[in-house]
Design an enzyme around this catalytic site. Structure first.
Site, mmCIF file in Angstrom:
data_model
loop_
_atom_site.group_PDB
_atom_site.id
_atom_site.type_symbol
_atom_site.label_atom_id
_atom_site.label_comp_id
_atom_site.label_asym_id
_atom_site.label_seq_id
_atom_site.Cartn_x
_atom_site.Cartn_y
_atom_site.Cartn_z
ATOM 1 N NE ARG A 1 -4.206 1.767 2.135
ATOM 2 C CZ ARG A 1 -4.465 2.722 3.018
ATOM 3 N NH1 ARG A 1 -3.683 2.872 4.085
ATOM 4 N NH2 ARG A 1 -5.506 3.526 2.864
ATOM 5 C CB ILE B 1 -5.632 5.578 -1.150
ATOM 6 C CG1 ILE B 1 -5.466 4.051 -1.160
ATOM 7 C CG2 ILE B 1 -4.953 6.183 0.066
ATOM 8 C CD1 ILE B 1 -4.007 3.605 -1.257
ATOM 9 C CB SER B 2 -10.860 3.148 -0.031
ATOM 10 O OG SER B 2 -11.688 3.841 -0.931
ATOM 11 C CD GLN B 3 -11.672 2.184 7.274
ATOM 12 O OE1 GLN B 3 -12.742 2.538 6.782
ATOM 13 N NE2 GLN B 3 -11.550 1.835 8.537
#
Length: 208
Positions: free
Chosen positions: A32, A58-60
């Site tokens: 990530r 950027i999503s959880q």
């Protein structure tokens, strides 16, 4: 062997209800930190959303895992992603299926995502600069469609591009948003509400 930071995140996701080991393995396999700005690298494995510029995020990791799990993917699933963004969700999908189609309306983000995916040797992705509301008709139908920004209502084009038995997972709403799962059964669409969420809006029409 995964690092302690990665293992801590995976343990947290299991506690939050993520059960699909294939999805968890994909999250462990995708670095990530390669999808965030250097300033946020230390937070890359925290279970939080992070800014990626251009008003996008950027999503959880929990939300990435939850939405991916809801798609019920097999390696043969034909997948469409709306909102390539950083390319992180795209990379997770690319670890799970043979090919991913992804649409992004912001050209700069599309280019950056393509470069990141190439650097990670993920070559089973086709990206397109376009309006996510319209899906990708030329590549339809799809077994699974995932939308990483919230429209005020479910786009008709995306529903019609679902194959029989296909699943669409997306956040819906403006001030109050809910994650929805839409399953196509013949001429009908079965819609389930999963949980309350918060996403950036899915902008219609205008490309950037």
């Amino acid at each position: 062997m995964v690092s302690r930071r990665v293992q801590a995140l995976l343990d947290q996701l299991r506690v939050q209800g993520i059960q699909d080991e294939q999805v968890l393995n994909a999250l462990a396999a995708v670095p990530r930190e390669k999808f965030v700005d250097e300033a946020f690298e230390q937070k890359a494995w925290d279970n939080i959303a992070l800014p990626i510029g251009q008003g996008q995020t950027i999503s959880q990791p929990y939300m990435v895992a939850r939405m991916t799990e809801l798609l019920e993917l097999t390696p043969q699933s034909r997948v469409l992603e709306i909102g390539t963004g950083s390319g992180y969700q795209t990379a997770i999908l690319a670890h799970l299926v043979q090919h991913v189609c992804s649409v992004e309306r912001i050209k700069g983000l599309q280019w950056q995502a393509r470069r990141r995916l190439k650097n990670l040797d993920l070559h089973n992705v086709s990206t397109r600069h376009g309006d996510g509301w319209q899906g990708w008709q030329a590549r339809a139908p799809f077994d699974a469609i995932i939308v990483t920004a919230a429209p005020p209502e479910i786009p008709t084009a995306l529903m019609t591009q679902l194959d029989e038995g296909g699943i669409l997972v997306l956040p819906v709403g403006e001030e109050h948003q809910y994650l929805k799962r839409v399953r196509r059964r013949g001429g009908e669409f079965i819609i389930d509400t999963v949980e309350a969420v918060r996403f950036v809006p899915l902008v219609k029409g205008e490309l950037a």
